[in-house]
Write an enzyme that holds these catalytic residues in place. Structure first.
Site, PDB file in Angstrom:
ATOM      1  CG  ASP A 104      -1.630   1.130   1.670  1.00 26.16           C
ATOM      2  OD1 ASP A 104      -2.346   1.659   0.541  1.00 26.16           O
ATOM      3  OD2 ASP A 104      -1.583   1.778   2.755  1.00 26.16           O
TER       4      ASP A 104
ATOM      5  CG  ASP B   8      -1.899   7.661   0.571  1.00 28.31           C
ATOM      6  OD1 ASP B   8      -1.318   8.474   0.461  1.00 28.31           O
ATOM      7  OD2 ASP B   8      -3.324   7.407  -0.102  1.00 28.31           O
TER       8      ASP B   8
END
Length: 300
Positions: A41, A43
């Site tokens: 991922d 963020d």
């Protein structure tokens, strides 16, 4: 004699099954760099969640907080956040229950952004003026993967143009990086008119986003995976990978720590609680890649 990776001794590290983690890490080490790929991922996983007690912006926040967004639009985006974020992280709702809310949130936010006459040329400036930061140790992480020919697949529900620009400005956007995210679609005169492809939100980061399949097909010998995430939705990011032999799931627990700790420990092999660094990941990479590096190991 079991060998232990010293970075796993950090106070921020939680493991439900340390023995199982040891087994997976051992298998990753035996496979070495030739067998390894990293799926992450962006963020609040590769980027920081907080710095000096202040929340750091996500790729959406960077745009929301910028001066190219009107005050009215910012207010509406903030209202959406206060309505939908508690739903996103609610431990008492199933993912199925959350799904329609996430689609509504992302769709409404993207629709608001498209009304703002955002220009492609403004993206670099917006990122440069933001307080976005990658986690401490980011240079070691990105450079180690690149130097060892380890593919890094970044699967993000954020805004692809923004996160790509962050990585570029940090000077670690190497050719081994492949990003699937919500990329902006600009009109011929350079204004934002929409977003390309299928909407990616927190809870559909899986093989249903079909553009990933050809990427993973090319990496058929990369059967060992380190997965990095910060939400329960990130656990499905490797679902489209064929022939996975070993996968180590590492989760950053950034927010609402007390109420989410048990769920994260049940779901991730390693949970990093309020850890703003990539120390543990970098320590594991050293252990897997540099077989002669005994400094990182402690005999038990």
């Amino acid at each position: 004699m079991a060998e232990e990776v010293s970075s796993l001794m950090k106070a921020t590290v939680l493991m439900r099954q340390p023995g199982r983690v040891q087994e997976i890490v051992g298998a990753l080490r035996r496979g070495g760099g030739d067998r390894l790929q990293v799926i992450s991922d962006f963020d609040m996983t590769l980027s920081r969640f907080a710095y000096n007690g202040q929340r750091c912006p996500s790729s959406h926040n960077i745009l929301d907080n910028s001066k190219i967004i009107s005050e009215d639009c910012r207010k509406e985006l903030t209202e959406l956040f206060h309505h939908y974020y508690p739903i996103e992280i609610d431990p008492h709702r199933t993912i199925k229950e959350k799904l329609p809310h996430m689609v509504q949130w992302w769709s409404k936010a993207h629709s608001l952004l498209c009304q703002q006459r955002i220009q492609k040329v403004q993206i670099a400036q917006v990122v440069g003026e933001s307080t976005a930061m990658l986690r401490e140790g980011y240079k070691t992480f990105f450079d180690t993967l690149y130097q060892n020919n380890i593919p890094l697949f970044i699967f993000s529900a954020g805004i692809g143009d923004i996160l790509e620009e962050i990585i570029r400005q940090m000077k670690v956007f190497h050719p081994n990086i492949h990003i699937v995210s919500n990329y902006m679609d600009f009109s011929e005169d350079g204004f934002l008119k929409g977003f390309k492809g299928q909407l990616i939100h927190t809870y559909n980061k899986n093989s249903s986003v079909c553009e990933n399949s050809s990427y993973f097909q090319q990496l058929q010998n990369k059967t060992n995976i380190i997965l990095l995430g910060d939400s329960i939705g990130d656990l499905t990011m490797a679902d489209g990978v064929p022939g996975v032999q070993n996968i180590l799931k590492i989760g950053f627990l950034n927010d609402k720590v007390e109420e989410r700790r048990e769920r994260y420990m049940d779901s991730y092999d390693i949970v990093l609680e309020k850890d703003e660094t990539l120390d543990v990941v970098n320590g594991l990479l050293r252990h897997i890649l540099y077989q002669g590096d005994c400094v990182e190991l402690q005999g038990s």
